[in-house]
Design a protein around this motif. Structure first.
Motif, PDB file in Angstrom:
ATOM      1  N   GLY A 195     -39.852 -18.296  28.019  1.00 32.50           N
ATOM      2  CA  GLY A 195     -38.718 -18.255  27.098  1.00 32.50           C
ATOM      3  C   GLY A 195     -39.181 -18.019  25.670  1.00 32.50           C
ATOM      4  N   GLU A 197     -39.919 -13.171  28.298  1.00 36.68           N
ATOM      5  CA  GLU A 197     -38.530 -13.123  27.825  1.00 36.68           C
ATOM      6  C   GLU A 197     -37.774 -12.029  28.572  1.00 36.68           C
ATOM      7  OE1 GLU A 197     -35.145 -13.760  26.600  1.00 36.68           O
ATOM      8  OE2 GLU A 197     -36.635 -15.058  25.623  1.00 36.68           O
ATOM      9  N   HIS A 257     -37.162 -22.305  28.455  1.00 33.93           N
ATOM     10  CA  HIS A 257     -36.170 -21.297  28.831  1.00 33.93           C
ATOM     11  C   HIS A 257     -34.985 -21.989  29.490  1.00 33.93           C
ATOM     12  CE1 HIS A 257     -38.618 -22.108  32.264  1.00 33.93           C
ATOM     13  NE2 HIS A 257     -38.333 -21.032  32.974  1.00 33.93           N
TER      14      HIS A 257
END
Length: 231
Positions: A83, A107, A159
């Motif tokens: 994340g 990501e 995340h």
């Protein structure tokens, strides 16, 4: 029933009479913390220095100091972040990597990845940080063959909270954890990752430490969980 992790506090100075609820979206607060006009290429400190006082800035910095402490203890040569968002934590951790260390950050959102890439370049850390674009469940199994990562020294989970547990299991199944690998998971109380906590706190292969904190942008209790893989 969950296991009982060791609890460790990291203290910082709380600004007097400045606690307040945030009035702007998280993205705007990130842009305040990472003001492009005040950054200089090659100076990562400028990318991690809060620019305004207040509760949200103090709490974000407190979270950051906990992350700093763990990174400095582990001294990871290979650090994996799940994340990236806008790159704040990547820059914060990247500046503390030992010589030869590298951070890989995953990501899946193309827009966030593009913003993070600019932040990383402005901080002068593009040689130390690589953004891997895509969902974690697809990239983690590729790390060994495609990215030549044998094992990771540290993983920072920040995340989707419902991915904490499946991605931890995926790291185990992929053979990416070695004895001594450290997982550091953010926001395990709020929004919360109860299944992840139950799993690692009752897993004989992990030794856990809990770091109490506050939610970054609201005066509510939160925490980070460190889990050392025992092999």
């Amino acid at each position: 029933m969950w296991g009982n992790p060791r609890t460790e506090n990291v203290t910082t100075d709380v600004p007097g009479n400045t606690c307040r609820a945030p009035s702007t979206p998280k993205f705007m607060r990130i842009s305040r913390i990472l003001p492009l006009s005040q950054m200089r290429e090659g100076r990562p400190g400028a990318a991690t220095r809060p620019q305004e006082p207040g509760y949200d800035q103090w709490s974000l910095e407190h979270h950051g100091l906990i992350v700093d402490k763990v990174v400095e203890e582990v001294k990871p040569k290979v650090l994996l972040e799940l994340g990236t968002y806008c790159g704040y934590s990547a820059v914060r951790m990247g500046r503390l990597l030992p010589p030869g260390g590298h951070l890989f950050t995953i990501e899946f959102n193309e827009s966030f990845a593009a913003i993070a890439q600019q932040i990383i370049q402005l901080a002068g850390l593009q040689e130390k940080i690589s953004i891997l674009k895509g969902p974690t469940e697809e990239i983690i199994p590729q790390l060994k063959k495609k990215y030549e990562i044998n094992t990771v020294d540290m993983v920072f989970l920040d995340h989707w909270k419902d991915r904490y547990l499946p991605d931890t299991r995926l790291l185990e199944e992929s053979g990416l954890l070695r004895k001594g690998s450290v997982l550091l998971a953010d926001n395990v109380i709020l929004p919360g990752a109860p299944e992840f906590l139950q799993y690692i706190r009752n897993h004989k292969g992990f030794e856990c430490t809990h770091y109490p904190s506050m939610l970054e942008y609201l005066p509510m209790k939160d925490g980070l969980e460190k889990a050392v893989f025992l092999g």
